[in-house]
Design a protein around this motif. Structure first.
Motif, PDB file in Angstrom:
ATOM      1  N   THR A 127       0.820  -1.212   0.000  1.00 25.73           N
ATOM      2  CA  THR A 127       0.000   0.000   0.000  1.00 25.73           C
ATOM      3  C   THR A 127       0.851   1.259   0.000  1.00 25.73           C
ATOM      4  O   THR A 127       0.474   2.277  -0.560  1.00 25.73           O
ATOM      5  N   ASP A 128       2.035   1.196   0.618  1.00 22.13           N
ATOM      6  CA  ASP A 128       2.915   2.366   0.643  1.00 22.13           C
ATOM      7  C   ASP A 128       3.296   2.784  -0.774  1.00 22.13           C
ATOM      8  O   ASP A 128       3.403   3.970  -1.068  1.00 22.13           O
ATOM      9  N   ALA A 129       3.525   1.790  -1.630  1.00 22.65           N
ATOM     10  CA  ALA A 129       3.993   2.100  -2.981  1.00 22.65           C
ATOM     11  C   ALA A 129       2.871   2.032  -4.012  1.00 22.65           C
ATOM     12  O   ALA A 129       3.072   2.409  -5.172  1.00 22.65           O
ATOM     13  N   ASN A 130       1.687   1.530  -3.559  1.00 20.85           N
ATOM     14  CA  ASN A 130       0.591   1.348  -4.493  1.00 20.85           C
ATOM     15  C   ASN A 130       0.925   0.381  -5.624  1.00 20.85           C
ATOM     16  O   ASN A 130       0.537   0.594  -6.767  1.00 20.85           O
ATOM     17  N   GLY A 166      10.814   1.057  -7.563  1.00 22.78           N
ATOM     18  CA  GLY A 166      11.158   2.166  -6.684  1.00 22.78           C
ATOM     19  C   GLY A 166      12.208   3.044  -7.335  1.00 22.78           C
ATOM     20  O   GLY A 166      12.755   2.707  -8.381  1.00 22.78           O
ATOM     21  N   GLY A 194       7.150   4.646  -3.011  1.00 22.11           N
ATOM     22  CA  GLY A 194       6.018   5.481  -2.603  1.00 22.11           C
ATOM     23  C   GLY A 194       6.514   6.510  -1.612  1.00 22.11           C
ATOM     24  O   GLY A 194       7.464   7.237  -1.878  1.00 22.11           O
ATOM     25  N   ASN A 195       5.911   6.494  -0.412  1.00 24.88           N
ATOM     26  CA  ASN A 195       6.367   7.494   0.559  1.00 24.88           C
ATOM     27  C   ASN A 195       7.282   6.892   1.618  1.00 24.88           C
ATOM     28  O   ASN A 195       7.472   7.456   2.672  1.00 24.88           O
TER      29      ASN A 195
END
Ligand SMILES: Nc1ncnc2c1ncn2[C@@H]1O[C@H](COP(=O)(O)OP(=O)(O)OP(=O)(O)O)[C@@H](O)[C@H]1O
Ligand SMILES: [Mg+2]
Lengths: 351, 294
Positions: free
Chosen positions: A254-257, A291, A310-311
């Motif tokens: 989910t962090d990076a989708n 990434g 992601g974030n």
């Protein structure tokens, strides 16, 4: 000597249970480390083994003797303190002799045994000094000699290295290992430093909030953590931990989708953590997880690479021959080992 | 240039008030006492004297009263210091081992210090009373015949010592308790884990670790005991019976306050000799302390 702990609980007051329903068996001649973050109950556990504290519930057996409520001096233990606790007014020799003096061992034998012990820990040239005239490492050696001189069945060490500087710590932990192996004494060593624990122990007991988390050989703890906490606690650099959710039998980061490519048999929508060790990731242009390289630094034949996903940021070892520029997008694949999936609520391990 | 000079002088300017104070109130009197002790046949009122020399010292040493005073003082120190120190060490150790009521106890043994020593001294006078005193009463319970504590030359020195010990105990105990509290409890834990019994812990660990405080207490109490003087008044209103409890400080007081014309030279010489004795005793103590710590 074999140490058996059965359902040990130590409650200090209504809301603090420092040790909770703790059971373990420590085999004779082993060096076992009690590892865990500050306040997890390591010292409390050790103090119950030494008899300084009495458990609220549970039993402690040394071989077949129930020692749960036995006074310290009858247990046959040697104790090494974090601050050494060497008597400042006595010389090194007198310090090492003191436990024998208490036992009323004749003076000549006392000195012979203390000198022999001093030789074992390499302080035999310092016998006439006072503790104040010794370096930290030398003081620790004397403290170990004092603990061993009465030939204890069990050697207990509570963070014996934490007052030493980094280089001396490494030297002294190897020394402790050597001395333990030469004397074959069963030893329990407390530390909060996972690297220290990994390097000297036969087995590690990992604790958290008074509960035993895992009791295994160092390598097993590292390769096969029982839960999320164990995985997080061990390893340098620390394990990479990403929030994920299960979609179509695959962990979706989910962090990076992005989907991770890690397959798992869990119900749809289950919230999990996907954790992987830095050495378990690999450069793979076909991987679905992508990434951006932030920074690389070469360490021998590998380079440690910080990657923005992601974030969040993860770290991975990549082959040093690869040319990776910051800002470049790369695919991240995974090896077979060192990749884990944990329940986000309970920390239970699924993969 | 000027500012640099000022920088050098500045510290002395800061110190000046202190130096002036010490000079006027400490240094000048000391120099004067030394000078007075060397002036022979000195008359304070007229300022006449016949010359400098050691005559005063000779007179004092040959004075039977001074000898008696010095003897009494040394005896007093020899009795009061060991007994009070041992008692205080034991009491302090016991007090320190009581974990409950610490605050209450600390006030209790502080009490003698905050009450007027003279007032309490008068209470002791009643306690020592031959006929009605509680001390004789307690002794009588054990079948000891009544002792005339204050009225007989045979026993009034003991009364003085008892009172003297009682008077310095609180201060001594307070110092020792604070010394004990500075000993890291891990030494006791280490010794107990090895099976050491309380007596061994006391002699092998507590006492050596407390030694610096014990030596401090010895120094302070030695000096105060050599100057025994105040203690004479509440009990005897003077130096005992027929001067049998003459002490050196009382002798000094006597020479220049009681006698007329006052003999300042003799008083000064006696004071310097007392200083000499205290100095020697303290040097001895430092020597022993150094020997022991090696
Ligand atoms: N005498 C005590 N009374 C009350 N609570 C205590 C006592 N001793 C320890 N505790 C509590 O028990 C818990 C465990 O303490 P313990 O000293 O065993 O931790 P530790 O793992 O040794 O930590 P550290 O690495 O900081 O030494 C802590 O929460 C601590 O506050
Ligand atoms: Mg601890």
């Amino acid at each position: 000597m074999r140490v058996r702990l059965e359902n040990i609980t130590k409650q200090f007051n209504k809301d603090t249970k420092a040790v909770n329903n703790f059971s373990a068996v420590i085999e004779s001649g082993e060096l076992v480390t009690l590892l865990g973050p500050s306040g997890c109950g390591k010292s409390t556990m050790l103090n119950m083994l030494s008899g300084i504290l009495i458990p609220t519930e549970g039993k402690i057996y040394f071989d077949d003797d129930d020692v749960t409520e036995m006074p310290s001096d009858q247990r046959g233990i040697g104790l090494v303190f974090q601050n050494y606790a060497l008597y400042p007014h006595m010389t090194v020799l007198e310090n090492i002799c003191f436990p024998l003096e208490i036992k009323k061992v004749p003076k000549a034998e006392r000195i012979a045994r203390a000198t022999e012990m001093a030789k074992l820990v390499h302080v035999d040239m310092l016998l006439d000094r006072k503790p104040g005239q010794l370096s930290g490492g030398q003081q620790q050696r004397v403290a170990i000699a004092r603990a061993l001189v009465k030939q204890p069945r069990l050697l207990l060490l509570d963070e014996p290295l934490s007052n030493l500087d980094a280089r001396l710590r490494i030297e002294m932990r190897e020394e402790i290992r050597r001395i333990q192996q030469e004397t074959k004494v069963t030893a329990i060593f407390v530390t909060h430093d996972q690297e220290e624990a990994m390097s000297i122990s036969d087995h590690i007991i990992l604790m958290k909030d008074g509960f035993l988390q895992q009791f295994d050989e160092p390598q097993v703890l590292y390769d096969s953590p029982a839960n999320c906490f164990t995985a997080d606690f061990l390893g340098n650099p620390p394990i990479n931990k990403m929030e994920g959710v299960v979609r179509n039998g695959e962990v979706y980061v989910t962090d990076a989708n992005l989907p991770s490519g890690v397959k798992i048999d869990l119900p749809e929508g289950k919230e999990v953590y996907l954790s992987f060790r830095a050495e378990s990731a690999e450069y793979n242009p076909e991987a679905s997880l992508k990434g951006t390289v932030i920074m690389t630094s070469v360490m021998g034949k590998e380079k440690i690479t910080s990657i923005k996903l992601g974030n969040m940021e993860v770290r991975a070892y990549m082959d040093a021959k690869l040319t990776l520029k910051s800002g470049q997008e790369i695919g991240i694949g995974f090896k077979d080992t060192g990749v884990f999936v944990f329940d986000r609520e309970t920390g239970e391990r699924y993969l | 240039m000027k500012s640099r000079f000022f920088e050098k002088v500045k510290p002395f300017l800061y110190l000046a008030p202190f130096i002036v104070g010490v000079t006027i109130f400490t240094l000048y009197p000391i120099v004067n006492v030394v000078k007075m002790s060397l002036m022979e046949n000195y008359k304070y009122l007229t300022g006449d004297f016949t010359g400098y020399g050691f005559g005063n010292f000779k007179t004092v040493i040959e004075d039977q009263y001074f000898r008696q005073a010095m003897g009494n003082t040394l005896k007093y120190v020899a009795v009061v210091i060991p007994i009070s120190t041992c008692l205080a060490v034991v009491i302090a150790t016991l007090l320190n081992s009581i974990k409950k009521f610490q605050a209450l106890l600390q006030t209790a043994y502080f009490l003698p210090m905050v009450t007027s020593v003279t007032a309490v001294g008068l209470a002791w006078r009643f306690m020592f009373n031959y006929k009605q005193g509680v001390i004789n009463y307690v002794l009588s319970l054990f079948g000891v015949p009544a002792i005339d504590w204050l009225g007989a030359t045979a026993s009034n020195f003991s009364a003085l010592c008892v009172y003297g010990i009682w008077a310095i105990l609180p201060f001594t105990i307070i110092l020792l308790v604070s010394g004990l509290q500075n000993i890291d409890p891990m030494y006791y834990t280490a010794a107990k884990v090895d099976g050491a019994k309380p007596l061994r812990i006391f002699f092998r660990i507590t006492i050596p670790l407390l030694a610096p405080t014990i030596f401090l207490v010895l120094t302070v109490n030695c000096i105060s005991c050599f100057k025994v003087y105040n203690e004479l008044f509440p009990l005897f209103a003077g130096p005992g019976i027929a001067y049998n409890l003459f002490t050196v400080v009382y002798y000094i007081y006597y020479e220049f306050r009681v006698l007329t014309p006052a003999k300042y030279g003799l008083a000064a010489a006696a004071a310097l000799m007392l200083f000499g004795v205290i100095f020697v005793v303290n040097m001895l103590k430092s020597f022993v302390e150094k020997k022991l710590s090696n």
